[in-house]
Design a protein around this motif. Sequence first.
Motif, mmCIF file in Angstrom:
data_model
loop_
_atom_site.group_PDB
_atom_site.id
_atom_site.type_symbol
_atom_site.label_atom_id
_atom_site.label_comp_id
_atom_site.label_asym_id
_atom_site.label_seq_id
_atom_site.Cartn_x
_atom_site.Cartn_y
_atom_site.Cartn_z
ATOM 1 N N LEU A 74 0.745 -1.578 0.354
ATOM 2 C CA LEU A 74 -0.208 0.162 -0.247
ATOM 3 C C LEU A 74 0.920 0.917 -0.174
ATOM 4 O O LEU A 74 0.210 1.880 0.512
ATOM 5 N N ALA A 75 2.253 1.751 -0.308
ATOM 6 C CA ALA A 75 3.444 2.364 -0.291
ATOM 7 C C ALA A 75 2.560 3.399 -1.275
ATOM 8 O O ALA A 75 2.032 3.302 -2.038
ATOM 9 N N GLY A 76 2.258 4.498 -0.653
ATOM 10 C CA GLY A 76 2.061 5.930 -1.729
ATOM 11 C C GLY A 76 0.787 6.240 -1.707
ATOM 12 O O GLY A 76 0.045 6.995 -2.014
ATOM 13 N N LEU A 77 -0.519 4.996 -0.933
ATOM 14 C CA LEU A 77 -1.835 5.437 -1.280
ATOM 15 C C LEU A 77 -2.281 5.851 0.483
ATOM 16 O O LEU A 77 -1.520 5.949 2.112
ATOM 17 N N SER A 78 -3.082 6.683 0.609
ATOM 18 C CA SER A 78 -3.515 6.894 1.369
ATOM 19 C C SER A 78 -4.704 6.272 1.789
ATOM 20 O O SER A 78 -5.732 6.545 1.251
ATOM 21 N N VAL A 79 -4.570 5.960 2.965
ATOM 22 C CA VAL A 79 -6.067 4.732 3.762
ATOM 23 C C VAL A 79 -6.542 5.301 4.530
ATOM 24 O O VAL A 79 -6.568 5.503 5.930
ATOM 25 N N LEU A 80 -8.558 5.662 4.859
ATOM 26 C CA LEU A 80 -9.281 5.864 5.332
ATOM 27 C C LEU A 80 -9.475 4.890 6.382
ATOM 28 O O LEU A 80 -10.366 3.548 5.527
ATOM 29 N N VAL A 81 -9.744 4.059 7.301
ATOM 30 C CA VAL A 81 -10.227 3.532 8.180
ATOM 31 C C VAL A 81 -11.498 3.445 9.397
ATOM 32 O O VAL A 81 -10.389 4.613 10.130
ATOM 33 N N SER A 82 -12.812 3.243 9.664
ATOM 34 C CA SER A 82 -12.949 3.667 10.886
ATOM 35 C C SER A 82 -13.291 2.402 11.057
ATOM 36 O O SER A 82 -13.642 1.281 10.693
ATOM 37 N N ALA A 83 -13.379 2.273 12.777
ATOM 38 C CA ALA A 83 -13.725 1.814 14.113
ATOM 39 C C ALA A 83 -14.470 1.338 15.046
ATOM 40 O O ALA A 83 -14.520 2.750 15.348
ATOM 41 N N HIS A 100 -16.716 11.980 5.958
ATOM 42 C CA HIS A 100 -16.727 13.202 4.356
ATOM 43 C C HIS A 100 -15.599 13.422 4.330
ATOM 44 O O HIS A 100 -15.102 13.534 3.265
ATOM 45 N N ALA A 101 -14.985 14.035 5.863
ATOM 46 C CA ALA A 101 -13.667 15.386 5.739
ATOM 47 C C ALA A 101 -12.509 14.369 5.368
ATOM 48 O O ALA A 101 -11.840 15.016 4.069
ATOM 49 N N ALA A 102 -12.689 13.463 5.521
ATOM 50 C CA ALA A 102 -11.113 12.557 5.398
ATOM 51 C C ALA A 102 -11.297 11.680 3.862
ATOM 52 O O ALA A 102 -10.523 11.248 3.014
ATOM 53 N N ALA A 103 -11.771 11.326 3.400
ATOM 54 C CA ALA A 103 -12.800 10.662 2.600
ATOM 55 C C ALA A 103 -12.487 11.460 1.569
ATOM 56 O O ALA A 103 -12.892 10.512 0.267
ATOM 57 N N ILE A 151 -8.354 4.815 -0.101
ATOM 58 C CA ILE A 151 -9.034 3.512 -0.436
ATOM 59 C C ILE A 151 -10.198 3.589 1.612
ATOM 60 O O ILE A 151 -9.326 4.051 2.164
ATOM 61 N N PHE A 152 -10.810 3.327 1.036
ATOM 62 C CA PHE A 152 -11.534 3.889 2.586
ATOM 63 C C PHE A 152 -12.210 2.545 2.947
ATOM 64 O O PHE A 152 -13.025 1.833 2.576
ATOM 65 N N VAL A 153 -12.257 1.405 4.195
ATOM 66 C CA VAL A 153 -12.535 0.655 4.635
ATOM 67 C C VAL A 153 -13.444 0.718 5.818
ATOM 68 O O VAL A 153 -13.214 1.542 6.989
ATOM 69 N N ALA A 197 -20.367 6.192 -1.478
ATOM 70 C CA ALA A 197 -20.211 5.713 -2.393
ATOM 71 C C ALA A 197 -21.248 6.366 -4.081
ATOM 72 O O ALA A 197 -20.501 6.108 -4.744
ATOM 73 N N ALA A 198 -22.081 7.121 -3.239
ATOM 74 C CA ALA A 198 -22.553 7.852 -4.283
ATOM 75 C C ALA A 198 -21.821 9.048 -4.609
ATOM 76 O O ALA A 198 -22.525 9.070 -5.576
ATOM 77 N N LEU A 199 -20.444 9.188 -4.354
ATOM 78 C CA LEU A 199 -19.623 11.075 -4.803
ATOM 79 C C LEU A 199 -19.359 10.340 -5.840
ATOM 80 O O LEU A 199 -19.173 9.077 -6.901
ATOM 81 N N PRO A 200 -19.510 11.898 -6.522
ATOM 82 C CA PRO A 200 -18.507 11.491 -7.981
ATOM 83 C C PRO A 200 -16.994 11.005 -8.156
ATOM 84 O O PRO A 200 -16.652 9.816 -8.914
ATOM 85 N N ARG A 201 -16.486 11.758 -6.744
ATOM 86 C CA ARG A 201 -15.121 10.921 -7.160
ATOM 87 C C ARG A 201 -14.938 10.344 -5.969
ATOM 88 O O ARG A 201 -15.257 11.254 -4.916
ATOM 89 N N ARG A 202 -14.620 9.033 -5.695
ATOM 90 C CA ARG A 202 -15.361 8.197 -4.876
ATOM 91 C C ARG A 202 -13.824 7.002 -4.254
ATOM 92 O O ARG A 202 -12.844 6.730 -5.448
ATOM 93 N N PRO A 203 -13.476 7.018 -3.016
ATOM 94 C CA PRO A 203 -11.747 5.803 -2.837
ATOM 95 C C PRO A 203 -12.723 4.728 -3.387
ATOM 96 O O PRO A 203 -13.729 4.832 -3.439
#
Length: 223
Positions: A6-15, A83-86, A91-93, A134-140
């Motif tokens: 995942l090098a170079g990628l920005s990943v958002l995780v909710s938990a 929303h702010a981070a996405a 990638i959003f998990v 998921a409904a955003l025009p540009r989404r992770p």
Amino acid sequence: DGGGALAGLSVLVSAGPTYEDIDPVRFIGNRSSGRMGFAIAEAAAAQGAAVTLVAGPVHLPTPPGVAERIDVRSAREMREAVHAAAAHCDIFVSAAAVGDYRPAEVSTHKLKKSGDAGLALALVQNPDILAEIAALPRRPFLVGFAAETRDVDAYARGKLAAKGVDMIAANRVGDGAGFESERNALHLYWPGGDVALAEAPKRELADALLARVAERYRRTRTE
Ligand code: C5P
């Protein structure tokens, strides 16, 4: 250090769970410990990602390597943070167990016993954060979780389509594995395929999950 899937990628995780307040001392919550999401955040950082972790009310230390942690309480607070981070992640998990309902009103004072009449609590539905993203025009690239007590396969495939996400990680809860356990097993579904990940400690399972996510991510970006 450059290495890692995942090098170079920005990943958002909710938990974790969300807590929906009823009055100043009571809330509606759920049995999510946050451990699966925290394990995913730790694994993503270890695989080279820049990780943002949005955490519901949990008792867990920030995993090593996680760049940013945002603590929230309610589903609506989680929605704002996600929303702010996405907006700037690849990638959003979505591993959080977001409460489906909240009390229609939060009482400013502690509710009193009402006697034999009982108490009816009016609930309203919370926004579906994942479906909104998921409904955003540009989404992770989106990974949703499905915690089910039965018919895991059918619900998971249904959720993949209904929510418009790229992958669903499904687990059976309520029979030992899952919510409050150190171990878990997952079954991954994506459009056109699926794979079972064997029961393992959550940190190991997180590595296996992210290996599949990285593979699917690269595929969807080159198709
Ligand atoms: O529909 P269900 O709640 O089973 O879907 C679970 C998935 O959707 C999880 O990934 C969870 O994080 C996400 N979700 C959400 N907002 C909600 C409910 C669930 O983002 N209000």
